[in-house]
Design a protein around this motif. Structure first.
Motif, PDB file in Angstrom:
ATOM      1  N   SER A  43     -44.360  57.509  37.498  1.00 51.78           N
ATOM      2  CA  SER A  43     -43.694  57.610  36.112  1.00 51.78           C
ATOM      3  C   SER A  43     -45.036  57.715  35.346  1.00 51.78           C
ATOM      4  N   LEU A  44     -45.164  58.616  34.538  1.00 55.16           N
ATOM      5  CA  LEU A  44     -46.040  58.734  33.655  1.00 55.16           C
ATOM      6  C   LEU A  44     -45.641  59.899  32.339  1.00 55.16           C
ATOM      7  N   GLY A  45     -46.509  59.779  31.424  1.00 56.45           N
ATOM      8  CA  GLY A  45     -46.210  60.696  30.289  1.00 56.45           C
ATOM      9  C   GLY A  45     -47.423  61.173  29.627  1.00 56.45           C
ATOM     10  N   VAL A  46     -47.467  62.191  29.105  1.00 58.02           N
ATOM     11  CA  VAL A  46     -48.539  62.896  28.276  1.00 58.02           C
ATOM     12  C   VAL A  46     -48.150  63.004  26.764  1.00 58.02           C
ATOM     13  N   ALA A  47     -48.674  62.213  25.976  1.00 59.00           N
ATOM     14  CA  ALA A  47     -48.564  62.121  24.541  1.00 59.00           C
ATOM     15  C   ALA A  47     -49.313  63.269  23.541  1.00 59.00           C
ATOM     16  N   ASP A  48     -49.015  63.560  22.666  1.00 60.34           N
ATOM     17  CA  ASP A  48     -49.414  64.295  21.425  1.00 60.34           C
ATOM     18  C   ASP A  48     -50.837  63.873  21.305  1.00 60.34           C
ATOM     19  N   GLY A  49     -51.875  64.736  21.361  1.00 64.37           N
ATOM     20  CA  GLY A  49     -53.226  64.145  21.386  1.00 64.37           C
ATOM     21  C   GLY A  49     -53.879  63.692  22.280  1.00 64.37           C
ATOM     22  N   ASP A  50     -53.224  63.576  23.418  1.00 63.99           N
ATOM     23  CA  ASP A  50     -53.738  62.682  24.616  1.00 63.99           C
ATOM     24  C   ASP A  50     -54.931  63.686  25.336  1.00 63.99           C
ATOM     25  N   ARG A  51     -55.869  63.198  25.843  1.00 63.27           N
ATOM     26  CA  ARG A  51     -57.112  63.925  26.300  1.00 63.27           C
ATOM     27  C   ARG A  51     -57.367  63.104  27.666  1.00 63.27           C
ATOM     28  N   ILE A  52     -56.644  63.638  28.954  1.00 59.61           N
ATOM     29  CA  ILE A  52     -56.667  62.957  30.202  1.00 59.61           C
ATOM     30  C   ILE A  52     -57.292  63.630  31.001  1.00 59.61           C
ATOM     31  N   GLY A  53     -58.194  62.812  31.935  1.00 57.45           N
ATOM     32  CA  GLY A  53     -58.954  63.418  33.004  1.00 57.45           C
ATOM     33  C   GLY A  53     -58.260  62.849  34.278  1.00 57.45           C
ATOM     34  N   VAL A  54     -57.974  63.629  35.351  1.00 66.10           N
ATOM     35  CA  VAL A  54     -57.528  63.243  36.647  1.00 66.10           C
ATOM     36  C   VAL A  54     -58.588  63.278  37.767  1.00 66.10           C
ATOM     37  N   VAL A  55     -58.728  62.447  38.385  1.00 64.79           N
ATOM     38  CA  VAL A  55     -59.638  62.161  39.420  1.00 64.79           C
ATOM     39  C   VAL A  55     -58.972  61.666  40.555  1.00 64.79           C
ATOM     40  N   GLY A  56     -59.765  61.716  41.783  1.00 56.84           N
ATOM     41  CA  GLY A  56     -59.227  61.291  43.281  1.00 56.84           C
ATOM     42  C   GLY A  56     -59.785  61.931  44.270  1.00 56.84           C
ATOM     43  N   ARG A  57     -59.391  61.662  45.436  1.00 58.35           N
ATOM     44  CA  ARG A  57     -60.025  62.371  46.696  1.00 58.35           C
ATOM     45  C   ARG A  57     -59.218  63.616  46.807  1.00 58.35           C
ATOM     46  N   ASN A  58     -60.071  64.312  47.648  1.00 57.41           N
ATOM     47  CA  ASN A  58     -59.726  65.856  47.825  1.00 57.41           C
ATOM     48  C   ASN A  58     -58.524  65.866  48.693  1.00 57.41           C
ATOM     49  N   GLY A  59     -57.567  66.564  48.329  1.00 55.82           N
ATOM     50  CA  GLY A  59     -56.174  66.508  48.943  1.00 55.82           C
ATOM     51  C   GLY A  59     -55.429  65.662  48.705  1.00 55.82           C
ATOM     52  N   GLY A  60     -55.691  64.671  47.731  1.00 57.01           N
ATOM     53  CA  GLY A  60     -54.791  63.691  47.305  1.00 57.01           C
ATOM     54  C   GLY A  60     -53.696  63.853  46.443  1.00 57.01           C
ATOM     55  N   GLY A  61     -53.411  65.025  45.901  1.00 55.15           N
ATOM     56  CA  GLY A  61     -52.248  65.341  45.063  1.00 55.15           C
ATOM     57  C   GLY A  61     -52.527  65.649  43.715  1.00 55.15           C
TER      58      GLY A  61
END
Length: 600
Positions: free
Chosen positions: A28-46
């Motif tokens: 469960s998560l959300g992206v608000a107006d003005g958010d600048r989000i980086g997504v990291v994690g293992r290869n193949g992790g989703g």
């Protein structure tokens, strides 16, 4: 009391599995107006799966994803969906009149940053160039340019820095930092994360952990989290502390951006030694290599009628750690081929030290026996390696460092993903105990944990190192000097590193198209016989074949991205890609011979 911004996108209890493996479990998560989000994690992790769910390009197995009414979403996927019969004008400019888009500063900025300016000099027919025959990297630039010009309210980018050079990555970071709207970006480029994002999501074993800040803040929070977990391996915590030490002690640009608690960071790294004992490594490297490694004197290299290197003189000494940056097509890979002896210079000499034991990592994945297991493939090279100073590393320990833990260490090569095969190729390279490493874009397909492990290993590796990379963080972390190819045929030492290179490019830009070869001195009587006519026909035939190979290579890369989770299909495509790379090299050599015979 301030009212928190309402989410543009909300995910509630999202679960997604693929081929029996749970990628996201009750997220469960959300992206608000003005958010600048980086997504990291293992290869193949989703990570890519999460991005497609947020864009509603895929439906979750359970849970819901909702968009605010009227939201426009732009997704840069790893596989582009460009129509091959479209022209660049139709794709990027659309129905805008010439006077309209040429007078729009925002459009000109995107064209300058990604496509070589308003005239699109990097493409043979400018705006009227068809999209179909273009390479995968060029198509990706076009897809990114179209998205940025469309200006959606939510921009979702999956590895946007792939196929961009250092200059392109720098432009994109500045453009996104100044852009209005929300952004979610999947990337392994750590410099880019710190330059662009204000918060970070880590996708790990079906869960998404949220952190404030960019890469450096994420490293600190993660180190604190794992320090408090009694079950966390000591080795992993040490790696994180070492990464923190680099972030705090590195160049000023590295320490100015992170927004984490300085006291907490200092406590974690208080007893951490320097990353590299340079004096000790230089002593050991000199003992292994002697006085001479590479001496390049007055070398000119020419391919396809273009002079890539012109009368270059350059030296690599024992223990030198050199990063190479430059304009796309300026000759970085050609320079490595000269050092390896795979390409003869048009003029000049390349002398190699008598004790040099070189190993090279190319951009193509090496052929491996698909019936071998990971540990078998490593032990086939060597059972253990000597790191110097009485330190050794077994094949099993090296595999664990690079993410092959438990059952994955016994997986068959044929079942490995593209990123895992890249890791295995790198490990086999290191197991052979070279004293000189030539690495061409070594960070391709590697996640952040694997990059950290590689950097940690190279910190204690005694030898000479040449790295061609667009990854600024990796260059600064592993190299002591930076040299640049600015497209004018020369190699320049850049004491100021990548920042100096970018400043030179901004103040005195050089065309991305390298200068054509100077006319050769013609003999008194130019031959006009059948042999010359035949050679010219052969040149034309080989050029058509090279275009065919490039088109097919781009198609295979796209197919690998589409079938990334189908390991059998990826292995088949990978074999074809290696065959195409070998064919391309054969055709280029034939082209050089035919061009000489034709007198062109």
């Amino acid at each position: 009391m301030a009212v928190p911004p309402r989410n543009l996108v909300s995910a509630e209890g999202v679960r997604q599995a693929y081929a029996g493996r749970v990628l996201l479990d009750g997220v469960s998560l959300g992206v608000a107006d003005g958010d600048r989000i980086g997504v990291v994690g293992r290869n193949g992790g989703g990570k890519s799966t999460l991005l497609r769910l947020l864009a509603r390009r895929a439906e979750p197995d359970a849970g819901t994803v909702t968009h605010r009414q009227g939201l426009t979403v732009g997704l840069l996927d790893q596989a582009d969906e460009l129509e091959p019969d479209q022209t660049i004008r139709q794709l990027v400019i659309g129905g805008r009149a010439d006077h309209e888009w040429q007078g729009d500063r925002r459009i000109r900025d995107v064209l300058d940053g990604l496509l070589g300016g308003v005239e699109l000099t990097r493409f043979p027919q400018g705006l009227d160039t068809p999209v179909g025959p273009l390479s995968g990297g060029e198509r990706r630039r076009l897809a990114l340019a179209r998205l940025l010009l469309d200006a959606p309210g939510l921009l979702l980018l999956d590895e946007p820095t792939n196929h961009l050079d250092v200059e392109g990555v720098d432009w994109l970071a500045r453009h996104l930092a100044a852009r209005r709207g929300s952004l979610v970006v999947v990337t392994h480029d750590r410099w880019f994360l710190d330059a662009v994002v204000s918060s970070t999501w880590e996708v790990d074993e079906g869960t998404v952990h949220a952190y404030e800040g960019g890469y450096a803040a994420w490293v600190l929070a993660r180190a604190e989290r794992e320090r408090q977990a009694a079950a966390t391996a000591e080795r992993r915590r040490n790696l994180l502390r070492k990464e923190l030490a680099w972030l705090r002690r590195g160049p000023p640009a590295r320490t100015a951006k992170p927004r984490f608690r300085i006291e907490a960071a200092n406590q974690l790294i208080a007893d951490e030694p320097e990353l590299r004992n340079r004096a000790e490594l230089l002593r050991f490297a000199s003992a292994r290599l002697g006085r001479s490694v590479y001496d390049v004197e007055g070398v000119t290299a020419e391919i396809g009628g273009r002079v890539l290197l012109r009368r270059v003189t350059w030296r690599l000494g024992p223990g030198d750690r050199v990063g190479v940056v430059g304009v796309n097509g300026a000759g970085k890979t050609t320079f490595l081929r000269l050092l390896l002896g795979r390409l003869a210079p048009t003029e000049g000499t390349v002398r190699v030290g008598t004790t040099v034991r070189v190993a090279s990592l190319s951009q193509d994945v090496e052929e491996l026996d698909p019936a071998l297991r990971v540990l078998e493939a490593l032990r086939q090279v060597r059972v253990r390696i000597d790191l110097g100073g009485g330190r050794e590393l077994t094949a099993g320990q090296l595999a664990e460092r690079f993410g092959f833990v438990g059952p994955r260490a016994h997986a068959y090569v044929r079942d490995l993903s593209g990123g895992e095969r890249r890791r295995l190729q790198l490990m086999r390279l290191l197991m052979d105990e070279p004293n000189v490493l030539l690495l061409d874009e070594p960070t391709n397909d590697l996640d952040i944990d694997t990059l950290t492990a590689l950097e940690d290993l190279l910190d204690g590796w005694a030898g000479s190192l040449v790295v061609v990379s667009h990854d600024r963080f990796f260059l600064e972390r592993t190299c002591d000097d930076v040299h640049g190819l600015l497209g004018d045929g020369r190699i320049r030492h850049l004491p100021g590193g990548v920042d100096q290179y970018l400043e030179l490019r901004r103040s005195a830009p050089v065309a991305d198209v390298v200068a054509p070869a100077p006319p050769r001195a013609a003999p008194e009587a130019v031959p006009r016989g059948a042999a010359v006519r035949q050679a010219r026909k052969e040149v034309q035939r080989l050029e058509r074949e090279l275009h065919r190979v490039e088109r097919r290579s781009a198609e295979v890369h796209e197919a690998m991205a589409r079938h990334a989770t189908d390991y059998g299909r990826v292995a088949t495509l990978d074999r074809e890609l290696r065959a195409l790379a070998a064919e391309r090299e054969r055709l280029e050599e034939g082209w050089l011979e035919a061009a000489d015979a034709a007198g062109d």
